[in-house]
Design a protein around this motif. Structure first.
Motif, short mmCIF file in Angstrom:
data_model
loop_
_atom_site.label_atom_id
_atom_site.label_comp_id
_atom_site.label_asym_id
_atom_site.label_seq_id
_atom_site.Cartn_x
_atom_site.Cartn_y
_atom_site.Cartn_z
N ASN A 180 0.83 -1.21 0.00
CA ASN A 180 0.00 0.00 0.00
C ASN A 180 0.86 1.25 0.00
N PRO A 181 0.39 2.35 -0.57
CA PRO A 181 1.16 3.60 -0.56
C PRO A 181 1.39 4.09 0.87
N ARG A 182 2.49 4.82 1.05
CA ARG A 182 2.84 5.35 2.37
C ARG A 182 1.72 6.22 2.93
N GLU A 183 1.05 7.00 2.08
CA GLU A 183 0.00 7.90 2.54
C GLU A 183 -1.16 7.13 3.18
N VAL A 184 -1.47 5.97 2.61
CA VAL A 184 -2.55 5.14 3.15
C VAL A 184 -2.16 4.63 4.53
N VAL A 185 -0.90 4.20 4.66
CA VAL A 185 -0.41 3.71 5.95
C VAL A 185 -0.47 4.83 6.99
N THR A 186 -0.03 6.01 6.61
CA THR A 186 -0.01 7.15 7.54
C THR A 186 -1.41 7.48 8.04
N ARG A 187 -2.37 7.52 7.13
CA ARG A 187 -3.74 7.83 7.53
C ARG A 187 -4.29 6.80 8.51
N MET A 188 -4.02 5.53 8.24
CA MET A 188 -4.55 4.50 9.12
C MET A 188 -3.84 4.52 10.48
N LEU A 189 -2.55 4.77 10.48
CA LEU A 189 -1.83 4.84 11.75
C LEU A 189 -2.32 6.03 12.59
N LYS A 190 -2.63 7.12 11.94
CA LYS A 190 -3.18 8.27 12.66
C LYS A 190 -4.54 7.92 13.26
N TYR A 191 -5.31 7.13 12.55
CA TYR A 191 -6.59 6.66 13.09
C TYR A 191 -6.33 5.76 14.31
N PHE A 192 -5.37 4.84 14.19
CA PHE A 192 -5.02 3.97 15.32
C PHE A 192 -4.60 4.81 16.52
N GLY A 194 -5.45 7.90 17.17
CA GLY A 194 -6.63 8.58 17.71
C GLY A 194 -7.48 7.68 18.57
N GLU A 195 -7.43 6.37 18.27
CA GLU A 195 -8.18 5.39 19.06
C GLU A 195 -7.39 4.89 20.26
N GLY A 196 -6.17 5.39 20.43
CA GLY A 196 -5.35 5.01 21.58
C GLY A 196 -4.64 3.68 21.45
N MET A 197 -4.61 3.12 20.23
CA MET A 197 -3.97 1.82 20.06
C MET A 197 -2.46 1.93 19.88
N VAL A 198 -2.00 3.06 19.31
CA VAL A 198 -0.57 3.27 19.11
C VAL A 198 -0.22 4.71 19.45
N LYS A 199 1.07 4.93 19.63
CA LYS A 199 1.60 6.28 19.80
C LYS A 199 2.66 6.48 18.74
N ILE A 205 6.88 3.60 16.15
CA ILE A 205 5.48 3.31 16.45
C ILE A 205 5.44 2.50 17.74
N GLU A 206 4.79 3.00 18.74
CA GLU A 206 4.68 2.31 20.02
C GLU A 206 3.27 1.76 20.17
N ILE A 207 3.16 0.46 20.35
CA ILE A 207 1.86 -0.16 20.59
C ILE A 207 1.46 0.11 22.03
N THR A 208 0.35 0.81 22.21
CA THR A 208 -0.09 1.20 23.56
C THR A 208 -1.32 0.43 24.02
N LEU A 213 -5.66 -3.87 19.38
CA LEU A 213 -5.13 -4.27 18.08
C LEU A 213 -5.45 -5.72 17.76
N LYS A 214 -5.34 -6.59 18.77
CA LYS A 214 -5.65 -8.01 18.56
C LYS A 214 -7.13 -8.18 18.21
N GLU A 215 -7.99 -7.46 18.89
CA GLU A 215 -9.43 -7.57 18.59
C GLU A 215 -9.70 -7.11 17.17
N LEU A 216 -9.06 -6.04 16.74
CA LEU A 216 -9.23 -5.54 15.38
C LEU A 216 -8.72 -6.57 14.36
N ALA A 217 -7.55 -7.13 14.61
CA ALA A 217 -6.95 -8.08 13.68
C ALA A 217 -7.78 -9.34 13.53
N GLU A 218 -8.47 -9.73 14.60
CA GLU A 218 -9.23 -10.97 14.60
C GLU A 218 -10.66 -10.83 14.13
#
Length: 219
Positions: A180-192, A194-199, A205-208, A213-218
């Motif tokens: 995927n393009p870098r821009e798509v990754v950036t947008r999704m990480l910013k969403y993560f 905002g949801e408190g899943m990462v910093k 990238i720090e998984i917080t 994240l596991k619930e989302l992946a599953e």
């Protein structure tokens, strides 16, 4: 170096066949970022991974990359010697993600023994079938799994590999892994974030919230 650790049928080869492999094999070391194999036009040879971490990926006509699988200690790579397989020309690139050491068995040597050894031929077919299963799993993920789930799964996998929830990895590298393009990754990480899943911070990238994240992946 014990070849039986990589080739389970090693002891079913005769003494001459084992000697032919060991005498022709070459031990090579690769620094992080160095290419080991550059596509179907090359026939580097069969690789036995002694240490390190190697990324196998393919590139689209427009230059986008997607990771097919990774290779770790005691893994074996056949696609780097795909020329020895009739009718198989798999366009794959291998690059060292960490400093790595491998044993390279020349394609001609391996093929000559495989042609007369049923145990080695059967083992080779099993390894090739396993790798194709990995590729087909990836195709299924790309076609049917949403990007947020794939990204969550990737971050968790990286944390498991590194043994650390703080990942030093760029958005561009993640995009190369996932196709995927870098821009798509950036947008999704910013969403993560905002949801408190990462910093997020520069190159880190720090998984917080690993549970989220596991619930989302599953899902």
């Amino acid at each position: 170096m014990n070849y039986a650790d990589f080739i389970p049928v090693w002891n079913r080869l005769d003494e001459e066949q084992r000697a032919k492999i060991t005498s022709s094999s070459v031990r090579r070391t690769f620094k992080k970022g160095v290419f080991l194999h550059g596509g179907s036009s090359e026939c580097t040879g069969l690789m036995l991974i002694l240490s390190g971490q190697i990324r196998a990926y393919t590139t689209s006509s427009d230059g986008r990359e997607v990771t097919l699988y990774r290779l770790f200690e005691r893994d074996i790579c056949l696609f780097s010697a795909s020329c020895m397989m009739n009718s198989i020309q798999f366009d794959i690139t291998l690059v060292a993600e960490k400093d790595s050491e491998v044993i390279v068995i020349p394609s001609e040597t391996y093929k000559s023994i495989m042609n007369v050894s049923a145990p080695l031929a059967n083992f080779t077919n099993e390894v090739m079938a396993s790798r194709f299963s990995d590729v087909m799993w990836l195709v299924d993920q790309v076609m049917w799994k949403s990007f947020d789930r794939r990204l969550a799964e990737f971050l968790l996998s990286e944390a498991s590999i590194e043994g650390n929830n703080t990942l030093r990895i760029t958005h561009e590298i993640i995009g190369n892994h996932l196709g995927n393009p870098r821009e798509v990754v950036t947008r999704m990480l910013k969403y993560f974030a905002g949801e408190g899943m990462v910093k997020l911070s520069r190159g880190v990238i720090e998984i917080t919230d690993e549970k989220a994240l596991k619930e989302l992946a599953e899902n």
